[in-house]
Design an enzyme around this catalytic site. Sequence first.
Site, short mmCIF file in Angstrom:
data_model
loop_
_atom_site.label_atom_id
_atom_site.label_comp_id
_atom_site.label_asym_id
_atom_site.label_seq_id
_atom_site.Cartn_x
_atom_site.Cartn_y
_atom_site.Cartn_z
N THR A 1 51.01 30.28 48.21
CA THR A 1 51.51 30.38 49.58
C THR A 1 50.53 29.63 50.48
O THR A 1 49.44 30.13 50.79
CB THR A 1 51.63 31.86 50.00
N VAL A 2 50.94 28.42 50.87
CA VAL A 2 50.01 27.53 51.59
C VAL A 2 49.55 28.16 52.91
O VAL A 2 48.37 28.04 53.29
CB VAL A 2 50.67 26.15 51.79
N ALA B 1 40.02 38.29 46.43
CA ALA B 1 38.89 37.77 45.64
C ALA B 1 38.58 36.33 46.03
O ALA B 1 37.42 35.92 46.06
CB ALA B 1 39.21 37.88 44.15
N ASP C 1 31.97 42.38 45.78
CA ASP C 1 32.53 41.21 45.10
C ASP C 1 31.75 39.95 45.50
O ASP C 1 31.54 39.05 44.69
CB ASP C 1 34.01 41.01 45.45
N SER D 1 41.97 50.48 34.91
CA SER D 1 40.65 50.14 35.45
C SER D 1 39.54 50.42 34.43
O SER D 1 39.52 51.45 33.77
CB SER D 1 40.38 50.96 36.71
N LEU D 2 38.59 49.48 34.37
CA LEU D 2 37.43 49.67 33.48
C LEU D 2 36.23 50.22 34.24
O LEU D 2 35.16 50.40 33.67
CB LEU D 2 37.06 48.34 32.83
N ALA E 1 44.28 32.48 47.22
CA ALA E 1 43.82 32.71 48.60
C ALA E 1 43.90 34.19 48.94
O ALA E 1 44.06 34.57 50.10
CB ALA E 1 44.67 31.89 49.57
N THR F 1 40.23 49.47 44.93
CA THR F 1 40.85 48.26 44.39
C THR F 1 42.28 48.12 44.92
O THR F 1 42.70 48.88 45.81
CB THR F 1 40.71 48.24 42.84
N TYR G 1 38.94 39.06 33.69
CA TYR G 1 38.12 39.49 32.55
C TYR G 1 38.94 40.12 31.43
O TYR G 1 38.39 40.53 30.42
CB TYR G 1 36.99 40.44 32.99
N LYS H 1 42.04 47.52 49.55
CA LYS H 1 40.76 46.94 49.98
C LYS H 1 40.69 46.63 51.48
O LYS H 1 39.61 46.65 52.06
CB LYS H 1 40.46 45.67 49.19
#
Length: 284
Positions: free
Chosen positions: A157-158, A134, A106, A19-20, A131, A66, A228, A70
Site C-alpha cells: 500500500t503505497v 516493524a 524492536d 507466540s514464542l 511499511a 503484539t 523467524y 502496539k
Amino acid sequence: MSTRPTRFFAVIGHPIGHSLSPLMHQTAMDALGLPSSFVAREVRPELLSDDVHTMIEEGCDGFNVTIPHKERIIELLDEIDDEAKRIGAVNTVVARDGQLRGYNTDVYGIARTLTPYEQDVRGGKAVLLGAGGAARAAADVLIHKFGVERLTIATRTVERGEMLAKSLRSDSIVHVMSITDREVNEFVRDAALIVNATPVGMSPHVDASPLPPDAAFHEGQIVFDLIYRPLQTTLLRHAVASGATTVAGLDMFLHQGAKAFELWTGKQMPMEVVRKALEERLRV
Ligand code: NAP
C-alpha cells in the site's frame, strides 16, 4: 513451605497462541532462578482496556504487546519513552508503583542485530520491504542510527509507505514505490542492505517470498529478514544462493526480548540458553 514472592509477566495479542515470548522469558527466568512466571494472554481488541486493567489488578509486573495492540496500548499508558513516541508503537510495558511505562524494544532489537554490519551499511543505500509497525522501527534505525544515505521503501500500500517516509523527517533521500514495481530490482541491485518487514514467507506460507527468485542479490550485500518462523525463509535462501550475507529474524527476536527482560528484571538475559530453547522449538 516457600513464601518467595512470585512476579508475573505476560504477552498480550490477538491471536497469541503461537507466540514464542513465554518460552523465551520463562526459560530465561528459570535459568536465573527468578521466582517469576510468564504467560500468554489472548486479548481481543474491544477488551484491551478491561483486560489490561484486570492484569494489573492481578499483580502483573510488565508485559509485551503484539499485533494488533502496539499502537492502541499507548492511550492506556502513563508515560512512553522517546523511541516509542517517535515510532508511535509500544511493544513492552513496565508496571511499577501503579504507573504503566511503555517502550519500543524492536528498535533496539533491530539496531543490535545490525550492529556487526554497521560499517557496510553506514552512509549506503538500503531497501525496506513493508511499511507496517516493524518497518517503522527498521526505518528509524536505518535513518537515525545507521545514517543510510538513501532508503527505498517498497510496499504493497503505497500511501502507507508515503506516510512512513513523511514521518521520518530526515535529510536522507527516502522514496517509496510499489513492491510489485519491476524497478524495485534496480534498487535491490544497488543496495548495501535489504530488510524484509512484511510477513511474506512466514509459516505456513514458507514458499512465498516478497521478492522474485531472480532478485538481484549479490556478494557483499546484507539481506535481513525479520521473520523467524521459519528460521531460514525463502527470501534468505535465494539471497544465500546469490552470495549475499543473510541475517534471520531470530536474532532480532532475541535482542528485543533481552531488552524487555532487562527493563522488567534489571538482569541480562542468558542469551545462549534462550537461543537454544527457541531454535529447538523452531526446528520441530
Ligand atoms: P504489520 O504492521 O501488519 O505490517 C506488515 C507490512 O507488510 C505492511 O506494510 C503490509 O502492507 C505488508 N504486507 C502484508 N502482506 C503483504 C503481501 N502479501 N505482499 C506485500 N506486502 C505485504 O506487521 P509488522 O508488525 O510490521 O510485522 C511485519 C513482519 O515482521 C512480520 O512477519 C512479523 O512477524 C515480523 N516481526 C518480527 C519481529 C522479530 O522480533 N523478529 C518483531 C516484529 C515483527 P499493507 O500496508 O498493504 O497491509
